[in-house]
Design a protein around this motif. Structure first.
Motif, PDB file in Angstrom:
ATOM      1  N   ALA A 101      -6.232  -6.046   6.461  1.00 59.27           N
ATOM      2  CA  ALA A 101      -5.893  -7.444   6.709  1.00 59.27           C
ATOM      3  C   ALA A 101      -4.381  -7.659   6.784  1.00 59.27           C
ATOM      4  CB  ALA A 101      -6.485  -8.328   5.613  1.00 59.27           C
ATOM      5  N   ARG A 102      -3.611  -6.722   6.293  1.00 62.32           N
ATOM      6  CA  ARG A 102      -2.155  -6.834   6.338  1.00 62.32           C
ATOM      7  C   ARG A 102      -1.565  -6.035   7.498  1.00 62.32           C
ATOM      8  NH1 ARG A 102      -0.039  -9.496   2.329  1.00 62.32           N
ATOM      9  NH2 ARG A 102       2.059  -8.683   2.681  1.00 62.32           N
ATOM     10  N   SER A 103      -2.381  -5.803   8.522  1.00 57.34           N
ATOM     11  CA  SER A 103      -1.902  -5.073   9.695  1.00 57.34           C
ATOM     12  C   SER A 103      -0.868  -5.904  10.454  1.00 57.34           C
ATOM     13  CB  SER A 103      -3.069  -4.732  10.630  1.00 57.34           C
ATOM     14  OG  SER A 103      -3.956  -3.836  10.015  1.00 57.34           O
ATOM     15  N   ALA A 142       0.870  -1.183   0.000  1.00 53.73           N
ATOM     16  CA  ALA A 142       0.000   0.000   0.000  1.00 53.73           C
ATOM     17  C   ALA A 142       0.897   1.219   0.000  1.00 53.73           C
ATOM     18  CB  ALA A 142      -0.906   0.007   1.221  1.00 53.73           C
ATOM     19  N   PRO A 143       0.416   2.334  -0.523  1.00 52.89           N
ATOM     20  CA  PRO A 143       1.248   3.542  -0.564  1.00 52.89           C
ATOM     21  C   PRO A 143       1.410   4.223   0.783  1.00 52.89           C
ATOM     22  CG  PRO A 143      -0.893   3.982  -1.542  1.00 52.89           C
ATOM     23  CD  PRO A 143      -0.851   2.512  -1.280  1.00 52.89           C
ATOM     24  N   ARG A 144       0.530   3.913   1.742  1.00 53.15           N
ATOM     25  CA  ARG A 144       0.607   4.558   3.058  1.00 53.15           C
ATOM     26  C   ARG A 144       0.267   3.556   4.152  1.00 53.15           C
ATOM     27  NH1 ARG A 144      -3.371   9.270   3.263  1.00 53.15           N
ATOM     28  NH2 ARG A 144      -4.683   7.734   2.193  1.00 53.15           N
ATOM     29  N   VAL A 145       0.819   3.812   5.339  1.00 52.23           N
ATOM     30  CA  VAL A 145       0.552   2.970   6.518  1.00 52.23           C
ATOM     31  C   VAL A 145       0.206   3.872   7.688  1.00 52.23           C
ATOM     32  CG1 VAL A 145       1.546   1.353   8.196  1.00 52.23           C
ATOM     33  CG2 VAL A 145       2.103   1.119   5.774  1.00 52.23           C
ATOM     34  N   ARG A 146      -0.878   3.515   8.393  1.00 50.61           N
ATOM     35  CA  ARG A 146      -1.207   4.258   9.610  1.00 50.61           C
ATOM     36  C   ARG A 146      -0.446   3.644  10.782  1.00 50.61           C
ATOM     37  NH1 ARG A 146      -7.041   5.607  12.617  1.00 50.61           N
ATOM     38  NH2 ARG A 146      -6.091   7.030  14.150  1.00 50.61           N
ATOM     39  N   THR A 156      -0.992  -0.366  10.131  1.00 43.70           N
ATOM     40  CA  THR A 156      -2.159  -0.731   9.319  1.00 43.70           C
ATOM     41  C   THR A 156      -2.052  -0.125   7.934  1.00 43.70           C
ATOM     42  OG1 THR A 156      -3.550  -0.759  11.317  1.00 43.70           O
ATOM     43  CG2 THR A 156      -4.671  -0.717   9.182  1.00 43.70           C
ATOM     44  N   PRO A 157      -1.812  -0.947   6.897  1.00 46.36           N
ATOM     45  CA  PRO A 157      -1.781  -0.405   5.535  1.00 46.36           C
ATOM     46  C   PRO A 157      -3.129   0.230   5.185  1.00 46.36           C
ATOM     47  CG  PRO A 157      -0.834  -2.614   5.597  1.00 46.36           C
ATOM     48  CD  PRO A 157      -1.483  -2.384   6.933  1.00 46.36           C
ATOM     49  N   VAL A 158      -3.085   1.462   4.729  1.00 43.73           N
ATOM     50  CA  VAL A 158      -4.319   2.162   4.389  1.00 43.73           C
ATOM     51  C   VAL A 158      -4.991   1.444   3.216  1.00 43.73           C
ATOM     52  CG1 VAL A 158      -5.310   4.329   3.568  1.00 43.73           C
ATOM     53  CG2 VAL A 158      -3.455   4.356   5.252  1.00 43.73           C
ATOM     54  N   GLY A 159      -6.242   1.017   3.444  1.00 44.96           N
ATOM     55  CA  GLY A 159      -6.985   0.282   2.425  1.00 44.96           C
ATOM     56  C   GLY A 159      -6.772  -1.212   2.451  1.00 44.96           C
TER      57      GLY A 159
END
Length: 427
Positions: free
Chosen positions: A172-174, A151-155, A166-169
């Motif tokens: 499930a890949r958290s 993902a382009p961004r991660v929270r 947590t990958p934005v969008g």
């Protein structure tokens, strides 16, 4: 970020002990403190450059965000944060950023600062709540691991109990990381711990590391098995040296093997990343033990040389040494002499250890004599150069005295097929 300390003085006794390659704990404390002070100076220099060099507005805004994150991450426990800020990969990154060409090059080099802030928060338990961009879908936390977020961004949400990535969008890949860096989740790859130490097998590299093999992942099990065997060998032959290695080596960075006959070294040290050992996988435990001792000596001398001037040479490569085919600058002669003295010291103790059999003792003495001969050949180059400072003369004379204390003997009739003549570049 706490201010850097003032000028450090190196007591004469510490200089002499460091010259023997077998210093005391408080001598290393001095080097560690000086390294941290220099690291903070480099961070402040980067802050100055970003504000001065016309950094693009979006890159400047991202840097300001990440700088604030780092300050927040450090604040609950500055002592814990220091361990991350002094990590070799962080040193490699900040020097790369300072040397990046032009505003656009600097903007591209600033990206890792956010990951450094998150890795720091894992050590301090600081509370962070932010969103960071990835690089090609990956979020790298120096000294900890890498998340393949896709993902382009991660929270990032972190606190005293750990950090949630947590990958934005793509929730499930958290990945949930506990304070200290252990954790699990889809796409998470932690750095492997070097057994019996606080170091890491760092296949993420240290910025401008030489010849890092990024085309494939190293066989971690094989690397860790060989590390254990090397440390075990040191523990049986020279327990003091084993303790030094396990306490000071912060990372082992796998390098691509060097083909026989090709130019380049099979191991090396970066001045920007002390306590990191860059090496191709040594083929034996003995070879690995030698590489660890050799490269750790380079790190110690690199930190010391930032603390006290040992010479005023201009870097011209004009000196011949026994361990290299190409001419070396005086600094390279000094570095190589010191590293080979550490190996002569190691094999001297292996040779004289209680219980060694006659064949093992003869072999160890042969190895000692090879390294002793290399050091003895280089010492006059240093002492006759007229380029050593007063501290450099004291340091070199102390090396000579320690070499004499290791014993004497005729040139060894035993040839070593895997001598360190291609190793030990300090860049």
């Amino acid at each position: 970020m706490a201010p850097a300390s003032g000028i450090f003085a190196v007591p004469s006794g510490a200089l002499v002990r460091l010259a023997t390659t077998r210093q005391r704990a408080h001598d290393i404390d001095l080097l560690q403190t000086a390294l941290h002070s220099r690291r903070l100076v480099l961070f402040k220099a980067l802050l100055t450059r970003v504000g001065r060099d016309g950094t693009p507005a979006d890159a400047r805004a991202a840097f300001d965000r990440d700088w604030r994150l780092l300050a927040r991450a450090e604040s609950p426990a500055p002592a814990a944060a220091r361990g991350l800020l002094d990590y070799p990969a962080v040193g490699g990154w900040v020097v790369d950023a300072l040397n990046a060409p032009g505003p656009d090059g600097l903007a591209a080099a600033l990206h890792p600062l956010g990951g450094i802030a998150v890795a720091t928060a894992l050590r301090t338990g600081a509370r962070l709540d932010t969103v960071l961009p990835t690089a090609d879908g990956r979020l790298v936390l120096p000294g900890v691991g890498v998340q393949d977020a896709r993902a382009p961004r991660v929270r990032i949400r972190s606190g005293p109990r750990g950090t949630l990535l947590t990958p934005v969008g793509h929730p499930a890949r958290s990945v949930l990381l506990r304070t200290g860096g252990s954790g699990a989740g889809a796409g998470w790859r932690p750095l492997a711990v070097l057994p019996g130490s606080a170091g890491r097998l760092d296949d993420l590299g240290t910025g401008h590391a030489p010849a890092v093999d990024v085309t494939r992942r190293p066989d971690r099990a094989l690397w860790l098995t060989r590390w254990r065997a090397a440390v075990s060998l040191l523990e049986s032959a020279d327990p003091w040296r084993a303790v030094e290695v396990t306490r000071l080596v912060r990372s082992v960075v796998p390098m691509a093997p060097v083909d026989k006959g090709a130019e380049g070294a099979s191991s090396g040290t970066l001045r920007a990343a002390p306590w990191a050992v860059h090496t191709a996988l040594p083929d034996t435990a003995r070879r690995f033990a030698e590489v660890l001792v050799h490269e750790l000596a380079h790190s110690k001398l690199a930190v010391l040389a930032d603390l006290v001037a040992l010479h005023h040479a201009d870097g011209a490569a004009v000196h011949r040494v026994a361990w290299r085919a190409d001419p070396r600058p005086l600094d390279g002669v000094l570095q190589g002499t010191y590293a080979h003295l550490a190996l002569a010291d190691l094999w001297s103790r292996v040779a004289e250890r209680p219980g060694a059999g006659p064949v093992a003792r003869r072999t160890a003495r042969a190895r000692r004599e090879e390294y002793r001969a290399q050091v003895a050949d280089a010492l006059p180059v240093l002492l006759d150069s007229d380029q050593l400072t007063e501290h450099g003369v004291r340091f070199t004379v102390s090396m000579k005295q320690h070499l004499t204390s290791l014993g004497s003997g005729s040139n060894s009739p035993y040839a070593l097929s895997d001598s360190l003549s291609r190793d030990g570049d300090v860049r």
